[in-house]
Write a protein that holds these residues in place. Structure first.
Motif, PDB file in Angstrom:
ATOM      1  N   GLU A   1      32.038  46.562  30.555  1.00 26.89           N
ATOM      2  CA  GLU A   1      32.664  46.138  31.813  1.00 26.89           C
ATOM      3  C   GLU A   1      34.075  45.606  31.560  1.00 26.89           C
ATOM      4  OE1 GLU A   1      31.725  46.305  34.890  1.00 26.89           O
ATOM      5  OE2 GLU A   1      29.567  46.687  34.884  1.00 26.89           O
ATOM      6  N   SER A   2      34.211  44.795  30.514  1.00 28.73           N
ATOM      7  CA  SER A   2      35.511  44.211  30.196  1.00 28.73           C
ATOM      8  C   SER A   2      36.522  45.281  29.796  1.00 28.73           C
ATOM      9  CB  SER A   2      35.351  43.189  29.067  1.00 28.73           C
ATOM     10  OG  SER A   2      36.603  42.694  28.652  1.00 28.73           O
ATOM     11  N   VAL A   3      36.090  46.217  28.946  1.00 28.95           N
ATOM     12  CA  VAL A   3      36.989  47.285  28.497  1.00 28.95           C
ATOM     13  C   VAL A   3      37.396  48.170  29.666  1.00 28.95           C
ATOM     14  CG1 VAL A   3      37.142  49.369  27.080  1.00 28.95           C
ATOM     15  CG2 VAL A   3      36.160  47.277  26.125  1.00 28.95           C
ATOM     16  N   ALA A   4      36.441  48.510  30.523  1.00 25.83           N
ATOM     17  CA  ALA A   4      36.757  49.340  31.688  1.00 25.83           C
ATOM     18  C   ALA A   4      37.781  48.646  32.575  1.00 25.83           C
ATOM     19  CB  ALA A   4      35.488  49.639  32.476  1.00 25.83           C
ATOM     20  N   GLY A   5      37.614  47.345  32.758  1.00 29.95           N
ATOM     21  CA  GLY A   5      38.575  46.598  33.563  1.00 29.95           C
ATOM     22  C   GLY A   5      39.953  46.606  32.948  1.00 29.95           C
ATOM     23  N   SER A   6      40.007  46.487  31.617  1.00 27.15           N
ATOM     24  CA  SER A   6      41.294  46.499  30.925  1.00 27.15           C
ATOM     25  C   SER A   6      41.988  47.848  31.055  1.00 27.15           C
ATOM     26  CB  SER A   6      41.079  46.160  29.443  1.00 27.15           C
ATOM     27  OG  SER A   6      42.271  46.312  28.711  1.00 27.15           O
TER      28      SER A   6
ATOM     29  N   SER B   1      41.066  52.010  39.602  1.00 24.59           N
ATOM     30  CA  SER B   1      39.753  51.380  39.561  1.00 24.59           C
ATOM     31  C   SER B   1      38.908  52.034  38.477  1.00 24.59           C
ATOM     32  CB  SER B   1      39.056  51.516  40.917  1.00 24.59           C
ATOM     33  OG  SER B   1      38.901  52.888  41.242  1.00 24.59           O
ATOM     34  N   ALA B   2      37.807  51.390  38.125  1.00 23.74           N
ATOM     35  CA  ALA B   2      36.900  51.933  37.116  1.00 23.74           C
ATOM     36  C   ALA B   2      35.482  51.545  37.487  1.00 23.74           C
ATOM     37  CB  ALA B   2      37.253  51.402  35.730  1.00 23.74           C
ATOM     38  N   ALA B   3      34.537  52.347  37.032  1.00 22.85           N
ATOM     39  CA  ALA B   3      33.125  52.052  37.274  1.00 22.85           C
ATOM     40  C   ALA B   3      32.351  52.308  35.994  1.00 22.85           C
ATOM     41  CB  ALA B   3      32.582  52.920  38.408  1.00 22.85           C
ATOM     42  N   VAL B   4      31.341  51.475  35.744  1.00 26.14           N
ATOM     43  CA  VAL B   4      30.580  51.572  34.501  1.00 26.14           C
ATOM     44  C   VAL B   4      29.103  51.325  34.778  1.00 26.14           C
ATOM     45  CG1 VAL B   4      30.193  50.577  32.213  1.00 26.14           C
ATOM     46  CG2 VAL B   4      32.506  50.808  33.061  1.00 26.14           C
TER      47      VAL B   4
END
Length: 293
Positions: free
Chosen positions: A95-100, A108-111
């Motif tokens: 989640e943290s890496v996707a946000g970065s 935006s990103a989704a995981v």
């Protein structure tokens, strides 16, 4: 809220308040725990459905949209694993890496993350899948994981195929032996060809032609000539090979004499070493992929 930080004895009123507050706090904690568990079950179910889906139904698409997946966008699947233990903290790290990654690209990103087939499966919709893989690997580096990954070129409908390729890429990375590491088939060279599904008959014929006598000898005599040959060719000299194999150099020399008797005296010479090493690496990767299923 009643907070007691000193050493004085609580009076009767404070004790009654504390007694009443205890069950309320416990109930609130339990509700929160159940909410977290329910959310994780939802995500686990979504991962399980995606990696087995033959088609994406309207209901599944709607549930994916509810957790942030857009109808269009780059989808990649990542398999995070070690040889002998679970990798801790993958959901939070992913989640943290996707946000970065999303923040740097102003998107935006989704995981989704869930345990699957003995590994952590990460399905991500990010603009830079390779960067996501590298950052995921680096963030989890203390656990010594490998991150095999693959694009789903057809989007959500291709997740099942991408998951299989990512799983095989992770197995290939384990066979190659470098950790932590991340790769997709395009960066794995010939090992990537195997991970992506090269004709097994072609691979088997190549291995048999180059090192078949070693494999047969090892099967019959329960020896390790095949492993020795690979280590000698990779290390370039007997002493380095002996150190890697934890053997005396004379033992390695004796094994090399046996290898030469089976493959020919020039088995490690310039005209053959490259092809033999390729076959030995393919043999190792093939074994890892067969174990991975």
């Amino acid at each position: 809220m009643l907070v007691h930080t000193g050493t004085d004895v609580l009076d009767e009123r404070s004790r009654r308040l504390l007694a009443r507050a205890g069950p309320v706090v416990a109930a609130a904690v339990e509700v929160q725990r159940r909410l977290v568990d329910a959310e994780q079950r939802t995500r686990t179910d979504l991962v399980d459905e995606l990696v087995h889906a033959e088609r994406i139904t309207a209901d599944l698409r709607a549930r994916l949209a509810a957790v942030g997946f857009a109808r269009r966008g780059t989808i990649a699947v990542y398999v995070v694993t070690t040889r002998d233990r679970p990798v801790p903290g993958v959901p939070a790290v992913a989640e943290s890496v996707a946000g970065s990654v999303a923040e740097s690209a102003a998107t935006s990103a989704a995981v989704l993350v869930a345990a699957h087939r003995g590994a952590q499966c990460v399905i991500a919709q990010v603009t830079d899948p390779a960067r996501f893989a590298a950052q995921l690997r680096d963030a989890l580096a203390p656990a010594g994981p490998v991150v095999g990954w693959a694009l789903a070129p057809g989007g959500l409908a291709d997740v099942a195929r991408a998951h299989e390729v990512a799983h095989r890429a992770a197995a290939a990375l384990h066979a190659i032996g470098t950790v932590p590491a991340s790769a997709d088939p395009s960066t794995l060279g010939l090992a990537g060809m195997l991970a992506a599904g090269t004709d097994p008959a072609v691979v088997a014929a190549l291995i048999e032609h180059q090192v078949g006598p070693l494999l047969s000898y090892d099967r019959r005599h329960r020896t390790e000539l095949t492993r020795t040959a690979r280590t000698v060719l990779e290390s370039g000299n007997l002493r380095a090979a002996a150190a890697q194999l934890h053997l005396h150099v004379n033992t390695v020399r004796q094994r090399c004499d046996r290898i030469a008797a089976l493959l020919g005296p020039d088995w490690s010479g310039p005209g053959h070493a490259g092809d033999r090493l390729l076959a030995l690496r393919l043999w190792a990767v093939r074994g890892a992929l067969e174990e991975a299923g």
